[in-house]
Design an enzyme around this catalytic site. Structure first.
Site, mmCIF file in Angstrom:
data_model
loop_
_atom_site.group_PDB
_atom_site.id
_atom_site.type_symbol
_atom_site.label_atom_id
_atom_site.label_comp_id
_atom_site.label_asym_id
_atom_site.label_seq_id
_atom_site.Cartn_x
_atom_site.Cartn_y
_atom_site.Cartn_z
ATOM 1 N N GLN B 78 0.883 -1.217 0.114
ATOM 2 C CA GLN B 78 0.039 -0.074 0.013
ATOM 3 C C GLN B 78 0.937 1.295 -0.085
ATOM 4 O OE1 GLN B 78 -3.049 1.187 3.127
ATOM 5 N NE2 GLN B 78 -3.426 -0.735 2.863
ATOM 6 N N SER B 81 0.978 6.592 2.544
ATOM 7 C CA SER B 81 1.962 7.658 3.638
ATOM 8 C C SER B 81 3.148 7.928 2.793
ATOM 9 C CB SER B 81 2.267 6.970 4.900
ATOM 10 O OG SER B 81 1.289 6.933 5.633
ATOM 11 N N GLU B 196 -10.374 -1.585 5.735
ATOM 12 C CA GLU B 196 -9.272 -1.669 6.678
ATOM 13 C C GLU B 196 -9.915 -1.743 8.223
ATOM 14 O OE1 GLU B 196 -5.569 -0.194 5.905
ATOM 15 O OE2 GLU B 196 -5.635 0.846 7.960
ATOM 16 N N GLU B 317 -6.031 9.718 17.215
ATOM 17 C CA GLU B 317 -6.299 11.211 17.664
ATOM 18 C C GLU B 317 -7.254 11.528 16.355
ATOM 19 O OE1 GLU B 317 -3.409 9.905 18.060
ATOM 20 O OE2 GLU B 317 -3.183 10.293 20.243
#
Lengths: 320, 343
Positions: B78, B81, B196, B317
């Protein structure tokens, strides 16, 4: 019973559990012939108890659920004292000795007392019934004690305390979930309405994250309770109550913090939620005690019980 | 073995090498494998995120690649990021320009799980102008053997090369490698995240049930109250995850989009992962801290992995922000919250 029906019942419960007479709700349910359905459909009892929690109301619904076919008006079930999970009665020969607490003890004519080896309905007049104000006076608790000889007023002797206690644990879990929802609503309302430093309190990320964490715990409790039906064994029943109690405790603690000084006034009413959450958490073992108990049990068994079924959720999704 | 017996192919489309049937067959498989004490292969974790994306957004690629993956002949990565774009994924800078009938891809991706062993990667790249945010992104299926691709493993804190970084220097990607629409990559990424947080969470809870059962067995004769409390806490967290995840899996299988509420699943997954491995550590301190055998090493790596679960796939978060904004719908600053005359 479908979701719309459950909502109707929940709305009626909210009305009936705020009235002075704690037997109104159970009387209406019994008169409507719903007692068998209540025993057979855990979703119904759960919806009613959640509604009762949300309104911080009281009724003898828990007594009805625990007593089952032995229920009659004026009957209350004696619960173990806070901090204990032992049955409140001890039987020796024909004598039953009892020490425990009853809720909505005002108006009680009989008490159902479980011991390790069965249960007996005893006359209130033959016992010491001491009303207490203490932690949650609105529940009208009383300490019930004494020793009674002779046969039961009515009802069966062959009742299994473990099964009744598991049923009570799940029931209390539902009520705690309703209380937790109420606490979260109060906290959100206060944080959204109040301004400090020129802005709403709720815009601060620390506040939003705390509220989000409470929501996550409440959603988890809802899912676990929905999967717990009528208990399904000690570990599952204790898990349902512990998860719900932890969510309600987190919600109450967040509300107490986030409502600031207002939350500590009598007038604001938050203390009613806080009192009720702690009281129900303590009945039959609090979240911390249950968590340790579950861990010890799993270690003793050297494994986990069968997990929650996937199949029923799939069925539900297909129907929807 | 799982492939030849047909197990791993259940719940995937027939035209893509599967045996057909609903995605819930996969959920049942993972549950049964864990219950039978069989390790769920790590490749399934990647499959559960990228498999549904290919089937839904690039059926031709699914037909070509899913059968070989299911047969264990391919591994995918994947590429989301970047060094400067983590939870704020829409700020990514890897870019692809259209040149004739192909894309030319340049940039850098990081934290690709097992990327050094991967044959292909799904790479999210900017195809719009630099300031196009999430609207100018496209998902590309990249052959990692193509010229211009460099993949380097990264040593993880666990001591194992768990992930890799990928560098793209003018890599040509055929037009057929576009997954979804041009500039429609955000929708593809969001679809992937649903799986996911849905199927992957379900798969993990099955694995975690097995680990916690083993831990309870290990605790039987030698653990004290601290370990028992940790096992109890783990059981509560894990039951919460399973109860919640089963409704999400059922909704995904029924074709529903769970929406922002699925952030709750992601938070419950992180909590369960960490609570279970807290219990593992509390019960087996000696094994994890001073044991050098293969089992101890594996448990140690898993402990570190559990710590990362609240970071990858959108940090906890960020999930809390989503729950606050879009589930609780709390008023936001600027809506009419700030300086509206009462301050």
């Amino acid at each position: 019973m479908d979701a719309a029906d459950l909502d109707l019942f929940a709305a009626a419960t909210e009305r009936l559990t705020t009235m002075a007479d704690p037997e109104l709700l159970t009387a209406e349910l019994v008169d409507a012939g719903l007692a068998p359905e209540l025993a057979a459909d855990p979703a119904l009892a759960g919806a009613l108890l959640q509604a009762q929690g949300r309104i911080v109301g009281r009724s003898t619904l828990l007594d009805l659920l625990m007593a089952g076919p032995d229920h009659r008006p004026g009957l209350r079930v004696v619960l173990p004292m806070p901090g204990s999970r032992q049955p409140p009665g001890v039987r020796a020969g024909k004598t039953v000795a009892v020490r425990g607490i009853a809720l909505s003890a005002d108006g009680a004519t009989h008490f159902l007392v479980h011991s390790g080896s069965g249960a007996r309905v005893l006359l209130a007049a033959e016992l010491s019934v001491v009303p207490v104000e203490a932690w949650d006076p609105e529940l009208r608790p009383a300490i019930v004690s004494g020793a009674v000889d002779g046969g039961p007023a009515w009802g069966s002797l062959a009742r299994d305390w473990e099964t009744v206690a598991e049923l009570a644990a799940v029931a209390l879990g539902h009520e705690l979930l309703g209380l937790g929802r109420r606490a979260l609503e109060i906290a959100i309302a206060h944080q959204s309405d109040r301004y400090q430093f020129g802005r709403r309190l709720v815009v601060a990320q620390s506040v939003r994250h705390r509220l989000a964490d409470v929501e996550v715990e409440l959603v988890a409790a809802e899912a676990v309770l929905a999967a717990s039906g009528n208990a399904g064994g000690e570990v599952r029943a204790h898990t349902a109550k512990a998860v719900a109690a932890r969510a309600a405790l987190a919600a109450a603690a967040a509300a107490q913090q986030l409502c600031g000084a207002m939350g500590f006034t009598t007038e604001y009413g938050l203390h009613r939620v806080v009192r009720r959450v702690r009281m129900l958490d303590a009945l039959g073992g609090n979240a911390e005690e249950l968590q340790l108990e579950i861990g010890s049990l799993l270690a003793a068994q050297g494994g986990l019980p069968a997990p929650i079924e996937l199949a029923e959720a799939l069925e539900e999704a297909r129907r929807a | 073995m799982l492939h030849d017996a047909g197990w791993s192919r259940a719940g995937w489309p027939e035209q893509a090498g599967g045996l057909g049937g609903s995605a819930t067959l996969r959920a049942v498989l993972y549950d049964e494998l864990a219950a039978a004490g069989i390790e769920v292969p790590e490749a399934f974790v990647i499959l559960e995120t990228l498999g549904p994306v290919l089937t839904a957004y690039a059926p031709d690629l699914a037909v070509r690649h899913l059968p070989t993956y299911l047969a264990g002949e391919e591994l995918w990565g994947q590429g989301f990021s970047e060094p400067e774009a983590g939870s704020d994924l829409a700020s990514l800078r890897t870019w692809a320009r259209v040149d004739g009938d192909s894309f030319v891809l340049s940039g850098q991706k990081v934290w690709t799980t097992l990327g050094q062993f991967a044959s292909h990667a799904a790479v999210l790249a900017r195809t719009g102008p630099p300031d196009s945010g999430h609207r100018g992104l496209s998902m590309l299926w990249v052959d990692l053997a193509a010229p211009g691709v460099t993949v380097a493993p990264i040593a993880a804190a666990s001591g194992r090369d768990e992930f890799a970084e990928m560098f793209f220097d003018g890599v040509r990607v055929p037009r057929s490698g576009l997954v979804g629409e041009l500039d429609g990559g955000w929708a593809v990424a969001m679809y992937l995240l649903q799986y996911e947080r849905g199927m992957y969470a379900w798969l993990r809870q099955a694995v975690l049930h097995r680990r916690l059962a083993e831990t309870a067995a290990a605790a039987a004769d030698r653990a004290g109250p601290v370990a028992h409390a940790a096992i109890g806490a783990a059981y509560l967290a894990l039951t919460s995850l399973r109860a919640r995840s089963r409704t999400t899996v059922a909704r995904l299988a029924a074709g529903e989009n769970p929406g922002p509420e699925i952030s709750v699943d992601k938070i419950l997954l992180s909590r369960a992962e960490q609570a279970v491995y807290d219990a593992v550590l509390a019960t087996r301190q000696e094994a994890l801290l001073v044991g050098d055998g293969p089992e101890e090493t594996a448990l140690r790596e898993e402990w570190f992995y559990s710590r990362a679960t609240s970071v990858f796939g959108g940090a906890v978060e960020v999930q809390r922000d989503i729950v606050a904004d879009r589930v609780l719908r709390l008023p936001r600053a600027g809506a009419n919250g700030e300086r509206d005359g009462r301050g």
